[in-house]
Scaffold this motif. Structure first.
Motif, short mmCIF file in Angstrom:
data_model
loop_
_atom_site.label_atom_id
_atom_site.label_comp_id
_atom_site.label_asym_id
_atom_site.label_seq_id
_atom_site.Cartn_x
_atom_site.Cartn_y
_atom_site.Cartn_z
N ALA A 206 9.69 -3.44 93.95
CA ALA A 206 10.07 -2.68 95.23
C ALA A 206 9.14 -3.06 96.10
N GLU A 207 7.95 -3.71 96.05
CA GLU A 207 7.22 -4.28 97.31
C GLU A 207 7.14 -5.67 97.02
N ARG A 208 6.83 -6.55 97.99
CA ARG A 208 6.51 -7.84 98.04
C ARG A 208 5.67 -8.10 97.11
N TYR A 213 6.79 -15.99 91.39
CA TYR A 213 7.87 -16.78 91.53
C TYR A 213 8.94 -16.34 92.54
N ALA A 214 9.29 -15.05 92.42
CA ALA A 214 10.21 -14.43 93.14
C ALA A 214 9.79 -14.05 94.80
N GLU A 215 8.58 -14.30 95.03
CA GLU A 215 8.27 -13.72 96.30
C GLU A 215 8.82 -14.20 97.47
N TRP A 221 15.49 -11.89 101.44
CA TRP A 221 16.49 -10.86 101.21
C TRP A 221 16.20 -9.76 102.23
N GLN A 222 14.85 -9.39 102.55
CA GLN A 222 14.50 -8.52 103.37
C GLN A 222 14.95 -8.83 104.76
N ALA A 223 14.60 -10.17 104.99
CA ALA A 223 14.95 -10.54 106.18
C ALA A 223 16.42 -10.71 106.63
#
Length: 295
Positions: A206-208, A213-215, A221-223
Motif C-alpha cells: 500500500a505504501e512505497r 525488491y519491488a520498490e 507505477w505511481q509515476a
C-alpha cells in the motif's frame, strides 16, 4: 482445464509454452521436498513446458533433477552458467564448461535446451575463451543453444553476437525497454524469455516498500498515474507481458500452488487487448530512456 498457447522460441525450432516456470522459489530450503515436487509436477501438468533455473537458486537444480527427471521429455530446460563453480574463477571458460557439467549432474540429464550467461558484465563477451567455451558446450551437446540473461547495455552487446540464440530479460508494464530492441530481435531471430512479467507484484504494498525488491517498480507505477484499466493488476501485468512482440515465453516463479494455478488461468486468457496495451505504452513513453531494465 486452461490451455496454454505454444510459441516458437525464436529460430531455435523449439516450441515453448507462453507461460514458463521460474524455479527460483523451488530452491528455497524452507520449501519441503514434497512441496517442491508437487509444484514442479503441477506446472508440467498444466501445460508449462519451459523450466528456468540457475546455480544461484539454492536447491533448485537438484530438486528439478530429483522430481522431474522422469518427465524429461515433457519440458525444455534452461539454466545459467559462468559463476559459483569450485576451482574456477567466475566468467571464465572453466566456469562455463565445468559449471554446466556439474549442473547436468544435479539436473539428472545429459543436456539442457538452453544455457545462459547470467548477468555478466559486457566485457565478458569480448573474451574469446569464454565464447569458445560456449561453442564447446554446444558442440559437445551439453546445451542445444546458448544465450544471455541480463539488461540494458549488456543486453545490447549480447544482441550483437551471432552465437546467442536466446535472451532472457525483464519484460513488464513498468519495464518496457524490450520494445526498443524489437527490430534487432526480429532481424536476428532471437528467442526471448521474459522475466519478471508480474513486476515483482508491486501491488502487494500500500505504501512505497523502501528497500524491498519491488520498490523501483512500485515507484514507477505511481509515476505512470494511470486510471483504472478495468482489470486486476496481476492480470493486467501478466497479459501485457504476453502481448509484447517477440516474447516467446514469460516466466513466473512461486512457491505456492494456488498462485501457479491462478497464473496459468490468467495466461490461458491470452495476450492483453491492443487498447489497454496502447494505454500502457503511452504512459511509458515520457519515461523512455530514463527507466533502465531491472537486473
Amino acid at each position: 482445464m486452461p490451455h496454454l498457447e505454444r510459441r516458437a522460441l525464436g529460430r531455435t525450432g523449439l516450441e515453448v509454452s507462453a507461460l514458463g516456470f521460474g524455479a527460483g522459489h523451488v530452491g528455497d530450503a524452507s520449501l519441503t521436498e514434497a512441496e517442491a515436487g508437487t509444484l514442479l509436477n503441477r506446472a508440467l501438468d498444466r501445460g508449462v513446458n519451459l523450466v528456468d533455473t540457475a546455480r544461484g537458486y539454492g536447491l533448485s537444480e537438484e530438486r528439478i533433477g530429483r522430481h522431474l527427471a522422469w518427465r524429461r521429455g515433457d519440458f525444455h530446460l534452461v539454466t545459467k552458467v559462468g559463476y559459483l563453480v569450485d576451482g574456477a574463477d567466475d566468467w571464465t571458460a572453466a566456469a562455463i564448461v565445468k559449471g554446466l557439467e556439474q549442473a547436468l549432474v544435479r539436473l539428472r540429464t545429459d543436456h539442457v535446451e538452453v544455457a545462459l550467461l547470467h548477468s555478466c558484465p559486457r566485457e565478458v563477451f569480448d573474451c574469446d575463451d569464454v565464447l569458445g567455451a560456449l561453442e564447446t558446450v554446444k558442440t559437445r551437446g551439453l546445451a542445444r543453444f546458448v544465450g544471455y540473461s541480463g539488461e540494458n547495455a549488456d543486453l545490447d552487446r549480447a544482441l550483437e553476437l551471432e552465437l546467442f540464440s536466446v535472451l532472457e530479460t525483464s519484460v513488464n508494464l513498468v519495464d518496457q525497454g524490450l520494445y526498443e530492441r524489437l527490430a534487432r530481435i526480429e532481424a536476428r531471430g532471437v528467442g526471448v524469455i521474459g522475466k519478471r512479467p508480474l513486476a515483482n507484484a508491486f501491488w502487494r504494498f500500500a505504501e512505497r516498500p523502501v528497500g524491498a525488491y519491488a520498490e523501483a517498480y512500485w515507484s514507477r507505477w505511481q509515476a505512470l498515474a494511470l486510471e483504472d484499466l478495468g482489470l486486476p493488476l496481476e492480470e493486467l501485468a501478466l497479459r501485457f507481458a504476453l502481448a509484447v512482440p517477440g516474447v516467446s515465453t514469460a516466466i513466473v516463479g512461486t512457491a505456492r500452488l494456488d498462485n501457479l494455478e491462478h497464473d496459468v488461468a490468467l495466461a490461458a486468457l491470452g495476450p492483453l487487448d491492443p487498447a489497454r496495451v496502447e494505454r500502457l505504452r503511452a504512459a511509458w513513453a515520457p519515461h523512455r530512456g530514463g527507466w533502465p531494465g531491472q537486473v
